[in-house]
Design an enzyme around this catalytic site. Structure first.
Site, mmCIF file in Angstrom:
data_model
loop_
_atom_site.group_PDB
_atom_site.id
_atom_site.type_symbol
_atom_site.label_atom_id
_atom_site.label_comp_id
_atom_site.label_asym_id
_atom_site.label_seq_id
_atom_site.Cartn_x
_atom_site.Cartn_y
_atom_site.Cartn_z
ATOM 1 N N ASN A 148 0.865 -1.184 0.000
ATOM 2 C CA ASN A 148 0.000 0.000 0.000
ATOM 3 C C ASN A 148 0.902 1.234 0.000
ATOM 4 O O ASN A 148 1.485 1.576 1.018
ATOM 5 C CB ASN A 148 -0.885 -0.036 1.257
ATOM 6 C CG ASN A 148 -1.712 1.223 1.425
ATOM 7 O OD1 ASN A 148 -1.766 2.072 0.533
ATOM 8 N ND2 ASN A 148 -2.362 1.349 2.574
ATOM 9 N N TRP A 149 0.996 1.871 -1.166
ATOM 10 C CA TRP A 149 1.902 3.031 -1.280
ATOM 11 C C TRP A 149 1.311 4.272 -0.610
ATOM 12 O O TRP A 149 1.974 5.285 -0.496
ATOM 13 C CB TRP A 149 2.170 3.344 -2.752
ATOM 14 C CG TRP A 149 2.998 2.312 -3.470
ATOM 15 C CD1 TRP A 149 3.481 1.134 -2.965
ATOM 16 C CD2 TRP A 149 3.439 2.369 -4.832
ATOM 17 N NE1 TRP A 149 4.197 0.463 -3.931
ATOM 18 C CE2 TRP A 149 4.190 1.198 -5.090
ATOM 19 C CE3 TRP A 149 3.284 3.299 -5.865
ATOM 20 C CZ2 TRP A 149 4.779 0.946 -6.330
ATOM 21 C CZ3 TRP A 149 3.858 3.039 -7.104
ATOM 22 C CH2 TRP A 149 4.604 1.871 -7.328
ATOM 23 N N LYS A 150 0.057 4.217 -0.227
ATOM 24 C CA LYS A 150 -0.639 5.378 0.364
ATOM 25 C C LYS A 150 -0.477 6.600 -0.551
ATOM 26 O O LYS A 150 -0.406 6.443 -1.768
ATOM 27 C CB LYS A 150 -0.130 5.633 1.787
ATOM 28 C CG LYS A 150 -0.181 4.361 2.647
ATOM 29 C CD LYS A 150 0.003 4.632 4.098
ATOM 30 C CE LYS A 150 0.023 3.313 4.854
ATOM 31 N NZ LYS A 150 0.072 3.509 6.291
ATOM 32 N N HIS A 176 -9.452 0.517 5.589
ATOM 33 C CA HIS A 176 -8.137 0.829 6.176
ATOM 34 C C HIS A 176 -8.337 1.800 7.339
ATOM 35 O O HIS A 176 -9.187 2.688 7.278
ATOM 36 C CB HIS A 176 -7.223 1.437 5.114
ATOM 37 C CG HIS A 176 -5.798 1.523 5.578
ATOM 38 N ND1 HIS A 176 -5.369 2.496 6.450
ATOM 39 C CD2 HIS A 176 -4.722 0.734 5.339
ATOM 40 C CE1 HIS A 176 -4.074 2.310 6.702
ATOM 41 N NE2 HIS A 176 -3.658 1.249 6.039
ATOM 42 N N GLU A 208 -6.772 4.302 8.270
ATOM 43 C CA GLU A 208 -6.645 5.732 7.935
ATOM 44 C C GLU A 208 -7.940 6.258 7.319
ATOM 45 O O GLU A 208 -8.321 7.411 7.533
ATOM 46 C CB GLU A 208 -5.433 5.937 7.011
ATOM 47 C CG GLU A 208 -4.132 5.815 7.806
ATOM 48 C CD GLU A 208 -2.923 5.368 7.009
ATOM 49 O OE1 GLU A 208 -2.935 5.453 5.777
ATOM 50 O OE2 GLU A 208 -1.957 4.922 7.658
ATOM 51 N N GLU A 223 -4.734 -5.440 10.884
ATOM 52 C CA GLU A 223 -3.793 -4.338 10.995
ATOM 53 C C GLU A 223 -4.066 -3.577 12.289
ATOM 54 O O GLU A 223 -4.904 -2.656 12.304
ATOM 55 C CB GLU A 223 -3.962 -3.382 9.816
ATOM 56 C CG GLU A 223 -3.648 -3.995 8.476
ATOM 57 C CD GLU A 223 -3.129 -2.942 7.509
ATOM 58 O OE1 GLU A 223 -2.036 -3.132 6.979
ATOM 59 O OE2 GLU A 223 -3.802 -1.919 7.325
ATOM 60 N N GLY A 279 2.755 2.087 10.933
ATOM 61 C CA GLY A 279 3.695 3.196 10.813
ATOM 62 C C GLY A 279 4.394 3.575 12.101
ATOM 63 O O GLY A 279 5.059 4.603 12.165
ATOM 64 N N SER A 329 3.905 -2.140 10.531
ATOM 65 C CA SER A 329 5.357 -2.088 10.773
ATOM 66 C C SER A 329 6.065 -3.380 10.390
ATOM 67 O O SER A 329 6.994 -3.817 11.065
ATOM 68 C CB SER A 329 5.633 -1.704 12.228
ATOM 69 O OG SER A 329 5.212 -0.375 12.473
ATOM 70 N N GLY A 366 2.915 -1.263 4.310
ATOM 71 C CA GLY A 366 2.927 0.173 4.047
ATOM 72 C C GLY A 366 4.337 0.636 3.719
ATOM 73 O O GLY A 366 4.817 0.506 2.598
ATOM 74 N N GLY A 367 5.030 1.175 4.712
ATOM 75 C CA GLY A 367 6.338 1.796 4.508
ATOM 76 C C GLY A 367 7.320 0.945 3.708
ATOM 77 O O GLY A 367 7.968 1.450 2.770
HETATM 78 C C1 PEP Z 1 -0.643 0.043 6.418
HETATM 79 O O1 PEP Z 1 -0.902 1.222 6.523
HETATM 80 O O2 PEP Z 1 -1.437 -0.728 5.849
HETATM 81 C C2 PEP Z 1 0.604 -0.450 6.986
HETATM 82 C C3 PEP Z 1 0.665 -1.703 7.297
HETATM 83 O O3 PEP Z 1 1.619 0.465 7.166
HETATM 84 P P1 PEP Z 1 3.100 0.187 7.726
HETATM 85 O O4 PEP Z 1 3.596 -1.097 7.092
HETATM 86 O O5 PEP Z 1 3.906 1.360 7.282
HETATM 87 O O6 PEP Z 1 2.998 0.061 9.190
#
Ligand code: PEP
Length: 248
Positions: free
Chosen positions: A9-11, A93, A95, A162, A168, A206, A227-228
């Site tokens: 997920n590049w957001k 999600h 967010e 999640e 994050g 994370s 994510g990241g």
């Molecule tokens: C996400 O937002 O779906 C996620 C898992 O982010 P991160 O890996 O950066 O914690």
């Protein structure tokens, strides 16, 4: 057997040139993987990413979609407009729930709209830090899964656990905690009329190459929603390799 999935997920990250460079680098490193690899770029790069991945076997996902068919909904993208550009859509999600007001009902409508259009929802669920500290994880996750599936007929579906506090933050859940919640997700899926063993359950929050092997070693965790680490081609490809090694 459920096909393992690693989804990135590049957001709201990447400018056009960066998106192009990143997807091509990921394609070079991960296209041969025996698992399902899904890239979820910002909507403006969906076409670019899907063209870049043509013939690779890798899949494309959207990060969200609106459930109405069409009309005066400035700034939104309809599920029907995504058809042909991607196979998956993330719904629920944290967010979206936290920053954009996606309620249980909105998540359910989005999920049903995706299924009706033949797109596979990746349903994200998870408790926040307060709920975690209060020991309410099971209750929250059961409610989120049950509410999201109201009105949904059986169909292809992916679930992602999640924990909001892990997203994050650099503080991933333990693999044992994630495994426990994955069994709760499966039970909630069954209560909602789904065949729980056919639904891949991912962990997200994370994830790094340093901790992912512990998650995919768990019997009920079929991959990751990343994510990241999905913004770094080498790291993302390493996660794909780790999920592949755990599965085959
Ligand atoms: C996400 O937002 O779906 C996620 C898992 O982010 P991160 O890996 O950066 O914690």
């Amino acid at each position: 057997m459920r096909r393992p999935i690693v989804a990135g997920n590049w957001k709201m990250n990447t400018l056009r040139g960066e998106a192009e460079e990143l997807v091509l680098a990921i394609r070079d490193l991960a296209a041969a993987a025996p698992i399902e690899v899904v890239i979820c770029p910002p909507n403006v790069w969906l076409d670019l990413v899907s063209r870049s991945l043509e013939g690779s076997g890798m899949k494309v996902g959207a990060q969200d979609a609106y459930w109405k068919e069409q009309g005066a909904f400035t700034g939104e993208v309809a599920v029907s407009q995504l058809v042909g550009m991607c196979e998956y859509v993330i719904v629920g999600h944290s967010e979206r729930r936290r920053l954009f007001g996606d309620t249980h009902e909105i998540v359910a409508r989005k999920l049903v709209a995706c299924m009706d259009a033949g797109l596979i929802p990746i349903l994200a669920v998870g408790e926040d830090a307060g709920e975690h500290a209060a020991g309410r994880t099971e209750e929250v996750v059961r409610r989120q899964v049950g509410a999201a599936l109201v009105g949904a007929a059986q169909g292809p579906l992916v679930a992602a656990y999640e924990p909001v506090w892990a997203i994050g933050s650099g503080e991933a859940a333990s693999p044992e905690h994630a495994q426990w919640v994955a069994t709760i997700v499966r039970d909630a899926l069954e209560n909602a009329g789904f065949e729980p063993q056919s639904v891949p359950v991912l962990y997200g929050g994370s994830v790094t190459p340093g901790n992912f092997a512990g998650f995919v070693a768990q019997p009920d965790i079929d991959g990751g929603l990343i994510g990241g680490a999905s913004l770094d081609a080498q790291q993302f490809a390493t996660l794909v390799e780790q999920a592949s090694a755990a599965a085959y």
